[in-house]
Design a protein around this motif. Structure first.
Motif, mmCIF file in Angstrom:
data_model
loop_
_atom_site.group_PDB
_atom_site.id
_atom_site.type_symbol
_atom_site.label_atom_id
_atom_site.label_comp_id
_atom_site.label_asym_id
_atom_site.label_seq_id
_atom_site.Cartn_x
_atom_site.Cartn_y
_atom_site.Cartn_z
ATOM 1 N N UNK A 39 0.833 -1.205 0.000
ATOM 2 C CA UNK A 39 0.000 0.000 0.000
ATOM 3 C C UNK A 39 0.867 1.255 0.000
ATOM 4 N N UNK A 40 1.947 1.228 0.755
ATOM 5 C CA UNK A 40 2.846 2.379 0.805
ATOM 6 C C UNK A 40 3.506 2.610 -0.547
ATOM 7 N N UNK A 41 3.951 1.522 -1.181
ATOM 8 C CA UNK A 41 4.644 1.636 -2.465
ATOM 9 C C UNK A 41 3.716 2.182 -3.548
ATOM 10 N N UNK A 42 2.514 1.621 -3.656
ATOM 11 C CA UNK A 42 1.603 2.012 -4.727
ATOM 12 C C UNK A 42 1.028 3.412 -4.527
ATOM 13 N N UNK A 43 1.034 3.905 -3.299
ATOM 14 C CA UNK A 43 0.405 5.196 -3.014
ATOM 15 C C UNK A 43 1.047 6.332 -3.801
ATOM 16 N N UNK B 276 14.739 1.137 10.820
ATOM 17 C CA UNK B 276 14.782 2.600 10.698
ATOM 18 C C UNK B 276 15.199 2.995 9.283
ATOM 19 N N UNK B 277 16.100 2.207 8.682
ATOM 20 C CA UNK B 277 16.628 2.556 7.353
ATOM 21 C C UNK B 277 15.527 2.573 6.288
ATOM 22 N N UNK B 278 14.755 1.479 6.096
ATOM 23 C CA UNK B 278 13.685 1.554 5.085
ATOM 24 C C UNK B 278 12.589 2.545 5.445
ATOM 25 N N UNK B 279 12.344 2.756 6.749
ATOM 26 C CA UNK B 279 11.327 3.725 7.147
ATOM 27 C C UNK B 279 11.720 5.139 6.735
ATOM 28 N N UNK B 280 12.976 5.499 6.967
ATOM 29 C CA UNK B 280 13.459 6.810 6.525
ATOM 30 C C UNK B 280 13.503 6.899 5.003
ATOM 31 N N UNK B 281 13.782 5.774 4.348
ATOM 32 C CA UNK B 281 13.793 5.765 2.887
ATOM 33 C C UNK B 281 12.396 6.034 2.336
ATOM 34 N N UNK B 282 11.378 5.467 2.970
ATOM 35 C CA UNK B 282 10.001 5.778 2.576
ATOM 36 C C UNK B 282 9.722 7.269 2.743
ATOM 37 N N UNK B 283 10.147 7.825 3.873
ATOM 38 C CA UNK B 283 9.946 9.255 4.114
ATOM 39 C C UNK B 283 10.636 10.088 3.039
ATOM 40 N N UNK B 284 11.829 9.673 2.632
ATOM 41 C CA UNK B 284 12.563 10.406 1.603
ATOM 42 C C UNK B 284 11.867 10.307 0.252
ATOM 43 N N UNK B 285 11.281 9.142 -0.041
ATOM 44 C CA UNK B 285 10.557 8.987 -1.308
ATOM 45 C C UNK B 285 9.337 9.901 -1.343
ATOM 46 N N UNK B 286 8.662 10.055 -0.213
ATOM 47 C CA UNK B 286 7.525 10.989 -0.147
ATOM 48 C C UNK B 286 7.995 12.416 -0.399
#
Length: 246
Positions: free
Chosen positions: A145-149, A212-222
């Motif tokens: 869901x996060x990726x497709x958003x 923490x690493x992938x979580x921050x990466x998601x934040x950076x993608x946003x």
């Protein structure tokens, strides 16, 4: 008449852009906050309770992106709806896991001569096994869901970051689940002592920190998607879609 329609489309585009921009800001802040909470929870477990609040804030951001999806093209609109579908499946899976956990726990307490909860010779399924497997499956759908958003809002770099972050987070989640289940197996074994449990807990905390690493990466993608909107790269102006008159 055509000018009025064009103005309405432009107004709609601005509203959708505003909603999407706000949603991306909220998602960027919330996922950055989740990463900070994960780090703090290793010191004090009470900090982990704030994760639920950060998740609710992230849901608000996702809803805003859903509301403003129309002006960003068919691909983004379709992906956003898929994101909602995956999120619903994640909630249903997590809820079903909790229900099965409770039902199995109750059944395992019924004495019939052979069924005893926590006994390695038990013929029943360990309730914790059902619960943690359900959580892992729910996490997989939640990650999708996060990726497709925001996938269609990203350039190639952002899409790569989203994909790698999802694979990494899913791998770490599976590893943590395996460690927890192995810990339950160690507790039910007389031959293994507390030292093995402490080692498992140490490994679990290390893997939890790595999330923490992938979580921050998601934040950076946003943030990358937000930057594209602020630069005017997306959505395209409705004036650009109008054919010139001959």
């Amino acid at each position: 008449m055509s000018d009025t329609i064009r103005e309405m489309e432009e107004t709609k585009r601005k509203l959708d852009t505003g909603h999407t921009r706000k949603g991306l800001v909220i998602l960027t802040v919330s996922y950055t906050g989740i990463a900070i909470i994960i780090a703090a929870s290793t010191i004090n477990l009470l900090w982990g309770l704030l994760t639920g609040i950060a998740d609710l804030v992230a849901i608000v951001g996702g809803v805003l992106i859903l509301i403003g999806r129309d002006s960003f093209g068919r691909a983004h609109s379709r992906n956003t709806m898929l994101s909602v579908l995956f999120f619903i499946i994640s909630i249903v899976t997590n809820t079903a896991g909790k229900i099965l956990f409770g039902a199995t726990l109750v059944l395992s307490q019924i004495p019939n001569g052979t069924i005893t909860y926590g006994n390695t010779t038990s013929s029943t399924v360990n309730p914790n096994l059902i619960s943690y497997i359900a959580n892992s499956i729910a996490a997989a759908f939640s990650g999708l869901a996060i990726v497709f958003l925001t996938y269609s809002l990203q350039r190639k770099t952002g899409r790569i970051i989203l994909s790698i972050s999802y694979i990494t987070l899913l791998t770490l989640t599976i590893l943590m689940t395996a460690l927890v289940l192995q810990g339950f197996a160690i507790r039910s074994s007389i031959a293994l002592g507390l030292s093995s449990l402490q080692e498992m807990r140490y490994l679990y905390e290390i893997i939890q920190l790595l999330t923490i690493i992938p979580t921050l990466a998601f934040a950076f993608s946003f943030y990358l998607a937000l930057r594209r909107i602020n630069r005017g790269e997306i959505p395209g102006s409705t004036a650009q879609k109008t054919l010139p008159a001959y």
